[in-house]
Scaffold this motif. Structure first.
Motif, PDB file in Angstrom:
ATOM      1  N   LYS A  35     -53.517  45.072  40.956  1.00  0.00           N
ATOM      2  CA  LYS A  35     -53.010  44.224  39.867  1.00  0.00           C
ATOM      3  C   LYS A  35     -53.684  42.856  39.860  1.00  0.00           C
ATOM      4  CE  LYS A  35     -48.344  46.213  39.364  1.00  0.00           C
ATOM      5  NZ  LYS A  35     -48.447  47.311  40.350  1.00  0.00           N
ATOM      6  N   ILE A  36     -54.026  42.361  41.027  1.00  0.00           N
ATOM      7  CA  ILE A  36     -54.641  41.040  41.142  1.00  0.00           C
ATOM      8  C   ILE A  36     -56.012  41.204  41.797  1.00  0.00           C
ATOM      9  CG2 ILE A  36     -54.426  38.733  42.135  1.00  0.00           C
ATOM     10  CD1 ILE A  36     -51.392  39.166  42.137  1.00  0.00           C
ATOM     11  N   TYR A  37     -57.027  40.692  41.123  1.00  0.00           N
ATOM     12  CA  TYR A  37     -58.416  40.843  41.578  1.00  0.00           C
ATOM     13  C   TYR A  37     -59.057  39.465  41.720  1.00  0.00           C
ATOM     14  CZ  TYR A  37     -57.802  45.740  40.222  1.00  0.00           C
ATOM     15  OH  TYR A  37     -57.354  47.039  40.108  1.00  0.00           O
ATOM     16  N   PHE A  38     -59.981  39.376  42.663  1.00  0.00           N
ATOM     17  CA  PHE A  38     -60.575  38.084  42.975  1.00  0.00           C
ATOM     18  C   PHE A  38     -62.076  38.089  42.703  1.00  0.00           C
ATOM     19  CE2 PHE A  38     -56.769  38.615  45.468  1.00  0.00           C
ATOM     20  CZ  PHE A  38     -56.128  37.389  45.319  1.00  0.00           C
ATOM     21  N   ALA A  39     -62.559  36.999  42.139  1.00  0.00           N
ATOM     22  CA  ALA A  39     -63.987  36.855  41.863  1.00  0.00           C
ATOM     23  C   ALA A  39     -64.330  35.376  41.779  1.00  0.00           C
ATOM     24  CB  ALA A  39     -64.353  37.553  40.549  1.00  0.00           C
ATOM     25  N   HIS A  40     -65.384  34.991  42.467  1.00  0.00           N
ATOM     26  CA  HIS A  40     -65.869  33.601  42.406  1.00  0.00           C
ATOM     27  C   HIS A  40     -67.174  33.548  43.193  1.00  0.00           C
ATOM     28  CE1 HIS A  40     -65.975  29.190  42.992  1.00  0.00           C
ATOM     29  NE2 HIS A  40     -65.256  29.164  41.879  1.00  0.00           N
ATOM     30  N   SER A  41     -68.025  32.586  42.874  1.00  0.00           N
ATOM     31  CA  SER A  41     -69.296  32.497  43.606  1.00  0.00           C
ATOM     32  C   SER A  41     -69.065  32.273  45.091  1.00  0.00           C
ATOM     33  CB  SER A  41     -70.169  31.370  43.036  1.00  0.00           C
ATOM     34  OG  SER A  41     -69.527  30.110  43.174  1.00  0.00           O
ATOM     35  N   ASP A  42     -67.965  31.629  45.469  1.00  0.00           N
ATOM     36  CA  ASP A  42     -67.753  31.402  46.907  1.00  0.00           C
ATOM     37  C   ASP A  42     -67.425  32.693  47.644  1.00  0.00           C
ATOM     38  OD1 ASP A  42     -65.068  31.761  46.221  1.00  0.00           O
ATOM     39  OD2 ASP A  42     -64.476  29.693  46.655  1.00  0.00           O
ATOM     40  N   LEU A  43     -67.112  33.768  46.905  1.00  0.00           N
ATOM     41  CA  LEU A  43     -66.908  35.063  47.548  1.00  0.00           C
ATOM     42  C   LEU A  43     -68.226  35.785  47.789  1.00  0.00           C
ATOM     43  CD1 LEU A  43     -63.696  36.306  45.707  1.00  0.00           C
ATOM     44  CD2 LEU A  43     -63.897  35.354  48.016  1.00  0.00           C
ATOM     45  N   SER A  44     -69.319  35.169  47.395  1.00  0.00           N
ATOM     46  CA  SER A  44     -70.644  35.627  47.814  1.00  0.00           C
ATOM     47  C   SER A  44     -71.135  34.773  48.971  1.00  0.00           C
ATOM     48  CB  SER A  44     -71.643  35.543  46.651  1.00  0.00           C
ATOM     49  OG  SER A  44     -71.985  34.196  46.383  1.00  0.00           O
ATOM     50  N   GLY A  45     -70.621  33.558  49.053  1.00  0.00           N
ATOM     51  CA  GLY A  45     -71.051  32.620  50.087  1.00  0.00           C
ATOM     52  C   GLY A  45     -72.175  31.714  49.641  1.00  0.00           C
ATOM     53  N   ILE A  46     -72.674  31.929  48.418  1.00  0.00           N
ATOM     54  CA  ILE A  46     -73.801  31.153  47.900  1.00  0.00           C
ATOM     55  C   ILE A  46     -73.423  30.627  46.517  1.00  0.00           C
ATOM     56  CG2 ILE A  46     -76.231  31.189  47.229  1.00  0.00           C
ATOM     57  CD1 ILE A  46     -75.927  31.662  50.180  1.00  0.00           C
ATOM     58  N   SER A  47     -73.537  29.335  46.303  1.00  0.00           N
ATOM     59  CA  SER A  47     -73.101  28.734  45.046  1.00  0.00           C
ATOM     60  C   SER A  47     -74.270  28.574  44.083  1.00  0.00           C
ATOM     61  CB  SER A  47     -72.464  27.359  45.308  1.00  0.00           C
ATOM     62  OG  SER A  47     -71.970  26.803  44.110  1.00  0.00           O
ATOM     63  N   ILE A  48     -74.655  29.674  43.442  1.00  0.00           N
ATOM     64  CA  ILE A  48     -75.689  29.628  42.417  1.00  0.00           C
ATOM     65  C   ILE A  48     -75.188  30.373  41.181  1.00  0.00           C
ATOM     66  CG2 ILE A  48     -77.627  29.383  44.019  1.00  0.00           C
ATOM     67  CD1 ILE A  48     -78.176  32.367  43.723  1.00  0.00           C
ATOM     68  N   PHE A  49     -75.812  30.119  40.053  1.00  0.00           N
ATOM     69  CA  PHE A  49     -75.368  30.700  38.794  1.00  0.00           C
ATOM     70  C   PHE A  49     -75.328  32.224  38.863  1.00  0.00           C
ATOM     71  CE2 PHE A  49     -76.164  32.634  34.689  1.00  0.00           C
ATOM     72  CZ  PHE A  49     -75.236  31.993  33.871  1.00  0.00           C
ATOM     73  N   GLU A  50     -76.369  32.826  39.407  1.00  0.00           N
ATOM     74  CA  GLU A  50     -76.460  34.284  39.418  1.00  0.00           C
ATOM     75  C   GLU A  50     -75.283  34.925  40.148  1.00  0.00           C
ATOM     76  OE1 GLU A  50     -78.824  32.090  40.153  1.00  0.00           O
ATOM     77  OE2 GLU A  50     -80.838  32.945  40.036  1.00  0.00           O
ATOM     78  N   GLU A  51     -74.880  34.346  41.260  1.00  0.00           N
ATOM     79  CA  GLU A  51     -73.769  34.918  42.019  1.00  0.00           C
ATOM     80  C   GLU A  51     -72.474  34.811  41.224  1.00  0.00           C
ATOM     81  OE1 GLU A  51     -73.979  36.678  44.598  1.00  0.00           O
ATOM     82  OE2 GLU A  51     -75.966  36.184  45.401  1.00  0.00           O
ATOM     83  N   ALA A  52     -72.222  33.659  40.618  1.00  0.00           N
ATOM     84  CA  ALA A  52     -71.010  33.491  39.809  1.00  0.00           C
ATOM     85  C   ALA A  52     -71.008  34.465  38.634  1.00  0.00           C
ATOM     86  CB  ALA A  52     -70.922  32.049  39.316  1.00  0.00           C
ATOM     87  N   PHE A  53     -72.149  34.602  37.990  1.00  0.00           N
ATOM     88  CA  PHE A  53     -72.289  35.486  36.834  1.00  0.00           C
ATOM     89  C   PHE A  53     -71.986  36.937  37.209  1.00  0.00           C
ATOM     90  CE2 PHE A  53     -75.177  38.125  34.170  1.00  0.00           C
ATOM     91  CZ  PHE A  53     -74.686  37.793  32.913  1.00  0.00           C
ATOM     92  N   HIS A  54     -72.567  37.415  38.296  1.00  0.00           N
ATOM     93  CA  HIS A  54     -72.357  38.795  38.712  1.00  0.00           C
ATOM     94  C   HIS A  54     -70.945  39.027  39.250  1.00  0.00           C
ATOM     95  CE1 HIS A  54     -76.206  40.844  38.157  1.00  0.00           C
ATOM     96  NE2 HIS A  54     -76.752  39.653  38.329  1.00  0.00           N
ATOM     97  N   GLN A  55     -70.347  38.018  39.853  1.00  0.00           N
ATOM     98  CA  GLN A  55     -68.960  38.162  40.304  1.00  0.00           C
ATOM     99  C   GLN A  55     -68.048  38.491  39.126  1.00  0.00           C
ATOM    100  OE1 GLN A  55     -66.993  37.452  43.350  1.00  0.00           O
ATOM    101  NE2 GLN A  55     -68.881  37.871  44.471  1.00  0.00           N
ATOM    102  N   GLY A  56     -68.264  37.822  37.991  1.00  0.00           N
ATOM    103  CA  GLY A  56     -67.455  38.089  36.807  1.00  0.00           C
ATOM    104  C   GLY A  56     -67.668  39.470  36.239  1.00  0.00           C
ATOM    105  N   ILE A  57     -68.918  39.905  36.189  1.00  0.00           N
ATOM    106  CA  ILE A  57     -69.233  41.246  35.688  1.00  0.00           C
ATOM    107  C   ILE A  57     -68.645  42.311  36.604  1.00  0.00           C
ATOM    108  CG2 ILE A  57     -71.116  42.886  35.313  1.00  0.00           C
ATOM    109  CD1 ILE A  57     -72.831  40.496  34.433  1.00  0.00           C
ATOM    110  N   ASN A  58     -68.869  42.130  37.902  1.00  0.00           N
ATOM    111  CA  ASN A  58     -68.458  43.162  38.862  1.00  0.00           C
ATOM    112  C   ASN A  58     -66.951  43.345  38.933  1.00  0.00           C
ATOM    113  OD1 ASN A  58     -71.159  43.516  39.423  1.00  0.00           O
ATOM    114  ND2 ASN A  58     -71.134  42.304  41.301  1.00  0.00           N
ATOM    115  N   VAL A  59     -66.202  42.245  38.816  1.00  0.00           N
ATOM    116  CA  VAL A  59     -64.752  42.377  38.927  1.00  0.00           C
ATOM    117  C   VAL A  59     -64.185  43.144  37.732  1.00  0.00           C
ATOM    118  CG1 VAL A  59     -64.083  40.188  37.792  1.00  0.00           C
ATOM    119  CG2 VAL A  59     -62.638  41.157  39.594  1.00  0.00           C
ATOM    120  N   VAL A  60     -64.736  42.917  36.546  1.00  0.00           N
ATOM    121  CA  VAL A  60     -64.283  43.675  35.370  1.00  0.00           C
ATOM    122  C   VAL A  60     -64.655  45.144  35.508  1.00  0.00           C
ATOM    123  CG1 VAL A  60     -64.628  44.001  32.884  1.00  0.00           C
ATOM    124  CG2 VAL A  60     -64.267  41.706  33.816  1.00  0.00           C
ATOM    125  N   ASN A  61     -65.864  45.421  35.959  1.00  0.00           N
ATOM    126  CA  ASN A  61     -66.275  46.817  36.162  1.00  0.00           C
ATOM    127  C   ASN A  61     -65.367  47.515  37.166  1.00  0.00           C
ATOM    128  OD1 ASN A  61     -68.343  46.466  34.344  1.00  0.00           O
ATOM    129  ND2 ASN A  61     -69.933  46.202  35.903  1.00  0.00           N
TER     130      ASN A  61
END
Length: 542
Positions: free
Chosen positions: A506-532
């Motif tokens: 029911k509750i899902y988590f996504a953020h660039s800090d969950l990759s450990g690297i604060s760059i645009f690409e990581e934040a962008f893919h976190q959003g895509i991946n959580v929806v998928n």
């Protein structure tokens, strides 16, 4: 923050050698000087700390309204916006996005004055690796990529950083590019070349699964653990082990680490430090050492993303409690403007907020979240009538002062095609690099305008001695939790995995800090991946 290394190792080196929003307006600031009285405006701004800090107290009114919706996204940074885009791409329009600030984008937001837009933090995007099809597709739909030739993207030339793009002030002169080369010793020359060769080897190195050890996003990287030992030591320790000890090389790598991670080589892991140099594959044959940039920085990318959340966004709203119910999950949301609380019930909630926020929403995970380390930052945007220097190399987009306290400045009008620009707008970057980010954060937020003025000007005067005479305004933007900083043991530890786990589907988590690297690409893919992930699990459940 300047998010990525764009050098091509040895070949490029040899070629070169021969930034929670409350705005507090401070009254006009008057400074005495030998030549004349200087008058300029200094403003302090930052994330919405007052509203954000109410999470500690939770002194909110009881809910007076209930909203039911299939999907709720909490957080309007790049991850939350990318999740909104992915839902829209999947034909799902029935969702809401909650954002604490009055603007969207998080670290990819921007400001604007009478002369130019300017970044508040992240300000450019390195050319993405060609395997990153999702990002390439987004850039194409945003008219940043205009087409393809031989399966490689053709970028809009006006959105590529024009020459000259980088310069370094060293030994009282400006030189082209950021790798120190002016007046260096033969020993430094050899070490720089050897270091860049080493980084190129890491760039090409693959694990047993035939995947790169260092790739973007990190999810593309090899699962082979043979290089995990690099995450146990600091970048400085790795350099010492390999006899890299010249001042210029250490200064350059320290700058690069502060630039991407907030912390320098004494504090970030060697794995992270090497990742900075090795993760970008530079496989765009048509382009040589350039990046995508705009006056507003990555605010341009936010602009392209936020259209997917139009009329679905509640700004200046704070989520202060999340509960799991039998058939859904519910979020209690405080509306700052109306001073009311709304209960939003959703089938699925995407929590796209950083972990220093989540620890107040999910107290059972507080011990995990406390392992996440965030470097404080500030940016200072100056409007100047002139930007005099010694003329040894032309003004560039990125201008760095060797050995400076900060990370240099960007010239925000660099892409402007006008021949005559009345006032120049530059944005100066500073990260607090130490082994105690919490202490640095408290220090940052306690400082007055005088502190920021003195720090910024003392740094800039090294290269621009007369700059204070030409300042019209300074706007300082403070970020107490500027970016996730990968200290030793973090990237390959268990905290990221534990913090990423969904709760009862029911509750899902996504953020660039969950990759450990604060760059645009990581934040962008976190959003895509959580929806998928949500949609895949929903399909399986059905």
């Amino acid at each position: 923050m300047k998010n990525g290394e764009n050098y091509k190792s040895r070949r490029n080196f040899i070629k070169g050698i021969s930034a929670f929003s409350i705005l507090t307006v401070i009254p006009q600031f008057v400074v005495s000087c030998k030549d004349k009285v200087l008058n300029y405006i200094l403003k302090l701004s930052g994330t919405n700390q007052i509203l954000g800090h109410r999470l500690w107290l939770k002194d909110f009114p009881k809910p007076s309204q209930t909203i039911e919706i299939p999907y709720l996204i909490i957080g309007g940074g790049i991850t939350g916006l990318a999740a909104a885009r992915q839902l829209s791409k999947k034909g799902i329009k029935d969702f809401l996005l909650i954002e604490l600030e009055s603007n969207l984008g998080g670290n990819a937001s921007n400001g604007e004055n009478a002369y130019s837009k300017f970044p508040l933090a992240a300000h450019y995007l390195p050319l993405p690796n060609v395997r990153d099809k999702e990002l390439l597709q987004f850039l194409e739909e945003s008219k940043i990529i205009l087409g393809y030739k031989e399966n490689l993207p053709i970028f809009d030339e006006e959105q590529l950083c024009s020459d000259p793009n980088e310069r370094l002030f060293i030994k009282n002169d400006w030189q082209k590019n950021l790798i120190p080369k002016l007046g260096i010793s033969d020993k430094t020359d050899i070490q720089l070349e050897l270091f860049l060769d080493n980084m190129n080897d890491f760039r090409l190195k693959k694990g047993e699964d035939n995947k790169y050890f260092f790739d973007i996003p990190l999810a593309f990287s090899s699962k082979d653990s043979s290089l995990h030992s690099l995450d146990v030591i600091t970048m400085k320790e790795w350099m010492e082990q390999h006899n890299f000890d010249t001042e210029e090389l250490l200064e350059y790598v320290n700058y690069c680490c502060r630039d991407d991670f907030g912390l320098g080589i004494k504090y970030v892991s060697a794995w992270a430090g090497i990742y900075y140099f090795a993760s970008r594959k530079h496989d765009h044959k048509m382009y040589d050492d350039t990046v995508l940039t705009w006056p507003e920085g990555n605010g341009r990318l936010t602009y392209h993303l936020k259209k997917y959340a139009e009329e679905k966004t509640l700004n200046n709203h704070l989520v202060f409690d999340i509960q799991i119910n039998t058939n859904n999950a519910s979020a209690l949301v405080f509306d700052e403007k109306s001073n009311k609380t709304i209960e939003i019930k959703a089938q699925k909630i995407v929590v796209a907020t950083p972990q220093y926020i989540n620890k107040y929403l999910f107290k059972s995970r507080k011990e995990i979240y406390d392992k996440f380390n965030y470097a404080p930052w500030f940016t200072a945007t100056l409007v100047v009538s002139e930007l005099e220097d010694n003329g040894s190399f032309p003004l560039c987009w990125d201008n760095v002062i060797y050995g400076g306290k900060g990370l240099g400045y960007v010239y925000n009008q660099h892409q402007n095609l006008e021949q005559i620009i009345d006032k120049k707008v530059i944005t100066y970057y500073y990260s607090f690099s130490s082994n105690d980010c919490k202490k640095d954060r408290k220090f940052l937020l306690k400082q007055t305008d005088e502190y920021f003025k003195n720090l910024v000007l003392s740094d800039l005067k090294i290269a621009h001695p007369k700059i204070e005479q030409h300042i019209e305004s300074i706007e300082v933007h403070r970020m107490g939790h500027g970016m996730i900083s990968p200290i030793p043991g973090f990237l390959k530890g268990d905290e990221i995995k534990e913090a990423s786990k969904a709760i009862y589907k029911k509750i899902y988590f996504a953020h660039s800090d969950l990759s450990g690297i604060s760059i645009f690409e990581e934040a962008f893919h976190q959003g895509i991946n959580v929806v998928n992930k949500i949609l895949d699990e929903s399909t399986l459940d059905t």
